[in-house]
Design a protein around this motif. Sequence first.
Motif: not given
Lengths: 1023, 515
Positions: B82, B97, B100, B102, B110, B501
């Motif tokens: 990932s 994507l 965002q 993680p 964020g 998101r």
Amino acid sequence: MKTKYCKHLVFCVLASLFVAISSNLAMAQMSVEGVVTDSVTAAPISGVTVTLQGTSTSAQTDGQGRFTINASTGDILVFSYVGYLRKAVTLTGSSLAVQLTPGSEVLEEVVVVSYGTQKKRELTGAVVQVDATQLRDMPVANVGQKLQGRMAGVQINHNSGTPGSEMSFRIRGAASIGAGNQPLIVIDGFPSASGLQTLSPDEIESISVLKDASAAALYGSRAANGVLLVTTKQAKDGQQHLELSVNMGMQQVPQRGRPDLMNAEEFAQFKKEYYEDAARYEGYTGGVPEVYADPSRYAGNYGTDWFDVLLRDAMNQNYNISYSSGTTKLKSVFNVNLNKQNGVILNTSDRRITARTNNIYNVSDRLTLGLNLEFSNGYNNGVSGLDNGRNIIQLAYLMDPTLSYRNEDGTYPVSFSQPGMFANPNWYLVVTERIRKARANRFLANSYVEFELLEGLKAKTSFNVNTDNGNLRAFNPSIAQGGLGSAPPQLATGRYESSGFVTWMSENTLTYQRSFNNDHNIDVLGGYTVQKYSRENSYIDGREFADDDIPWISAAITRIGNVEAADWSLLSYYGRLNYNYRGKYLASFAFRSDGSSKFGQNTRFGNFPSASLGWVLSEEPFIQNIRQINLLKLRLSYGKVGNNNIGDYTYLAAVNSNDYVFGNQVTPGKSLNGIGNSFLTWETTEGYDIGLDLELFNNRLSFTYDYYWKKTDGLLYAIDIPIQSGFSSITSNVGRFDFWGHEFTIGSRNLVGEFQWTTDFNISFDRNLVKKLGTSDAPIGGYNLYWDDNRTAVGHPIGLFYGYINTGVYMTQEEFETQPHSSTSMVGTARFKDISGPDGVPDGIIDSYDRTFIGNPNPTFAYGMVNTFSYKNFDLSIVLAGTVGNDIADDAFQSTENLDGVFNVRKGVAGRWRSEENPGDGIYPRTRSGTTEDFRNFTTRQVFDGSYIAAKNITLGYSFSPKLSYLRSIRIYLSAQNAFIITNYPGLNPEAGINGLNGLNQGRDFVGYPVPRVFSAGLHIGF
Amino acid sequence: MKRIAYITVSVLTLSACSNDFLDLVPPTSLSSASFYQNAEQFDQATVAAYTNLRGIAFMGIFMDEMRSDNTFFTRYAADRGSFVSAEAYPEFRDNSLTSQSPNSPGNRYGNAYEGISKVNTILSRLENANLSAEEKDKVTGEALFLRAFYYYDLVQHFGGVPLQLKEIVVAEEAFIPRSTAEEVYAQIITDLNAAIPLLPIASTFPQSGRATRGAAKMLLAYAYLSKPTKEYEKATAELLDITQMNYGLMDDYADVFDPVHKNNKESIFEVQYKQGNEGQHSDFIWRFIPKATNPDFILGVNGTNARGGLTSGGWNVPTQEMIDSYETGDERLAKSIAVAEGSVDNNDVMTITGVKSPVNYRPTPGVGYQYFIRKYLHPPYQVEFNTDNNWPVFRYAGALLLLAESLVAQGKATEALPYINQVRKRANLGELSTVTALDVANEMRHELAFENHRWTDLIRTGMAIEAIQAKGERLKALYGWLLPNTFDISEDKFIYAIPARELQINTNLTQNHGY
């Protein structure tokens, strides 16, 4: 609010005054003697309750089935005993012989309900009870396993085979987002906190499940997920029994469902081709690494089955001794149990010792004292990082099968680093060398004083305590440290945790039971309860161990720890009125008011009313004439219950430490951890239930049907909010789920007589729909590419699978050029369906807009069937359970279909695309670097039909009828737990779940601890 | 019996009556109800608002430095998991994507808003707080500077973003739509102009690390030069002010980054770290050295950085072109970059046998080598992934070069000469007699190398597309595994995608063009 507490004081003072008033209405009656026998075996039955109808006078039969009771001619005596049909006899003389007929579905039974018991015939709510006699001989440590498949609308899953783990329960599809969906567990009237695992199944007399809101409403703010009432065994009047039982079993992991991965030769061939293709397409010049250059050297040699390396056949043992003695003054039970279960994975086990004594002291006709004490000691040996997730089990079986976990000289390699693969520890050493030992001492006490103030009016005050103290020691030695991509040796780490809680509850109730002219029967309850819970947890992490010699954190150079504490309190008032007219028209009204510390000051008290009605049609003249019908009852109920499981201080935004450095010194900083919500309150579930009970053909056939509809409103959950707020979520009461369903239960005594056969079948159809979510109906879940499979969205059932639709492989350049593709697509890569685009229509590009709903983990129906047979001294029971129509997402595919050559893969990968001339079977794409991720993202390839039928238990027993006076019974049996599973699901466990039966994440198999098949033998001796 | 029952019941009841049974607060932490009361608590809240700077320093490695022509990464064949979303930034394969995910640095969006929310809460609560005017000014100055800093980071990387300026008390307040980039810049300028008079001028060195007037002016100058309609005169004025403060260049370029000289006289603003157990440490160098079986060869302590993901080495690796671009004699080359030599396995994991200077480096036949950033290398360290190094944000050398850039852009090249030559002199390079925009950009590239400035500098000076296309051609020739569509740069790629998101939750948001 203070006036509310103090009302209680007045109430109790009044109650105490009643103590002073007494009356005694004794009547002269004759003494009646009799004997009760089994209508089939003619054996005497002990423990039968004999009641003089319309009074509270009762007696119990002794070991020879004999009883004595005071009654008058013409009185009606009612005989009842668990497992037999209830029988009423009109007294004609001073002695009588009664035969009781065995039967498991007996409507005349008494059922444990909220705050008391009720005749099953008079029940108006949806309650199902299972008695211990139905559950005997199953070699399991958790009573939850025994209940699987037995109750309509009660789904119980065995998510993980970890020794000592709890089962997950879900009643009537209950689903909450933030507040959990596990039912409230009430042990002997006490909503304790230690869970079912504390209890030995051998101590349990019965388990009742309160399914609808009306039945559960007396548990108010905690009842929304249903309530499990556990009753432990009490001694019976006039009995003295010593019972010994022993069970030993062998556990094995079945072959079915193990990952279908390549063997050594196949894997070497795959790796060789991987490098050849890299050379052909990517300009790779390094050649095929020597270990894979000649796959034929592994021919005929499977290589290491890394899954099998971690497994073993493991023993389990259960020993139980119980002694019970019942006299008119004292009924006492003593039970000691030892349960030891070795895990089927190396270095895991669980041992539990429980000791319980239950005592009832009849001080006088009016005063009864009760004391139940349980001590339970648990010792769990585990391995950190074993269960659910990309953890040890999965990481182990993804290893290169050409490697060996043990050297030829018997020593063990510490790590592996294969070409193009992660550096990894030796997982065998990780499992065997890591230490994780948890000890727990749990204590559970229920005490009460009950005083009959007037005839029918009883005051009861009880005090209950549950404590749980545990500690955990963990140590990962340097050779078993690390994980995927970080090979040992690395510095050892250790941890020491201690945790404990205490919860106490003080409860005061007044009950009044009275029958007027035998027509109007009332039963009133009023009560006041306070409960408090406090917990403290602490841990110390040890780092920088000099060596592995001392596996305690005392040997660590650096030790860092923390401590945390929390508490909650609950203060409640409740009342209930049951009324029936001649046992024909039934009505029940209940109410509870709960005040909870968990909620904002503005919304601290909640009210939970319920009402239910019943009509026993079979008492009406127009039905009474139909001889085939023994019972026909209609039920209707409405109620409201709550769910308060949201953490202890969620309504407050806490201030967290958030330090920084100034002047090269750590400087304390603090920030809010969320947006507070002083209006936070419980979520409420409101619903109704319509039910029908039918008994036919002399009680040979029974049938129960329920339809329920309920809505859960004001869902408590952390709503996703835009991160532009500084936070990703706020816990709030916004959201609504609707649930409805049909439940059918059929009990049939197919054959009676010498050869007996009974069948109990239940099936439930549960449905749900999401009606509202958060402020903007933003869906929950399904945002990330990996392991975020479920999406809960408005207009759909809860927790659907959300991902791409895999349509194969671009077999030719032409296919690639003429079809939609993603940013990393090329010929030979995985192909997906173009669902949508930024403008809401397919745009020829495969990207996040093309994810859609690809599966439903909610079953169409779930069912269970129990068949019991007996012939002479033999008995056989078969328990089947299963679901139909639910999907499972196998998260392991994300790794076992990884085409980067970094893991072992499924055998099918051999048929992948390699060139237009050699395009393979169209399932597996090419290994071209940078293109493989799309294929292993969550797609339809990872979703499977999860329908299954499992033989949960098959037991064959033989009972001797010993001719010795002191020996009452001997029984031996053979039992197979999880005997077989029939399913198309390719994984090991169709009940797997990464997060239990949590509706939001259900149906996800992420390599949990395997659930073993257990063959066992047992012996039971009664003196 | 009656007596016992009475006593039992009464005792239980009185205990409930005697205290407010249901009013429980967390015993081990404070709650919002009792916080934001006095100057000390407001200061603690302000301290916390600095912590998000660390996220920006970390994410900048991937989104500001590796995306530029300075660096790339060493691909780890064994992990294509990932974290490839971090690889997507330098390869220009990122999307909504990746921004965002993680595990990737993409949660920059964020992180900045988290900092903004802390500041907004401070400012909103300060209005009714019982603090002296002096105490309020101190808090306000720092808070406004930080809000401007976080919005500047957002507008540079995501374009016009929603302007949240008050503490959010109900969730609905967080659903506002995007503002334009102009509006965000206007807010940044407003906040900084309000903060500047409230902030202190750095007068003693080492400084504490808190925001100063110099830092605010530097940020303001960057804002003037980055906004859609640039304001050179205003930027020049702010930068000239900085030259009148107490700053100066350190004699040795290497000293600037040495933890021994944290917050020195050349430092205008830096992100603070401290090694140890308090969770305040940095770990940059562990990610910058090659993935190695023996990182202790370079770092003095062993640990595992030879694994996949962001917790490994091999990130932010200087490209050959970067090394070649240093002028002969530039002392900064050897002080910024080093070469590790050793054996390299199939996964490009090294066993290091030597560390050499990149100046005139010729590979030893049969020995593998990898470049790495050495600017932040100050061993020996005590614990793996635990270092003491601060991260430079604004330096006086950068202020001088930005001033030169601003002057050259206004056609005042001669006025720019003393500033750029001051920096060149310290690097042991000859003085220039004429200066072009390209000269300033090259000087900035080498002076501020690996300090997360290069990508935004390329955009600001209009050189990004050309530089990245050239980098793409070079790397594709080198690495066959790069997909054909990598380095597909256009102006759309100057800013990143709004995380998917956010678009799904706040339907008032729109995606950036091209994503």
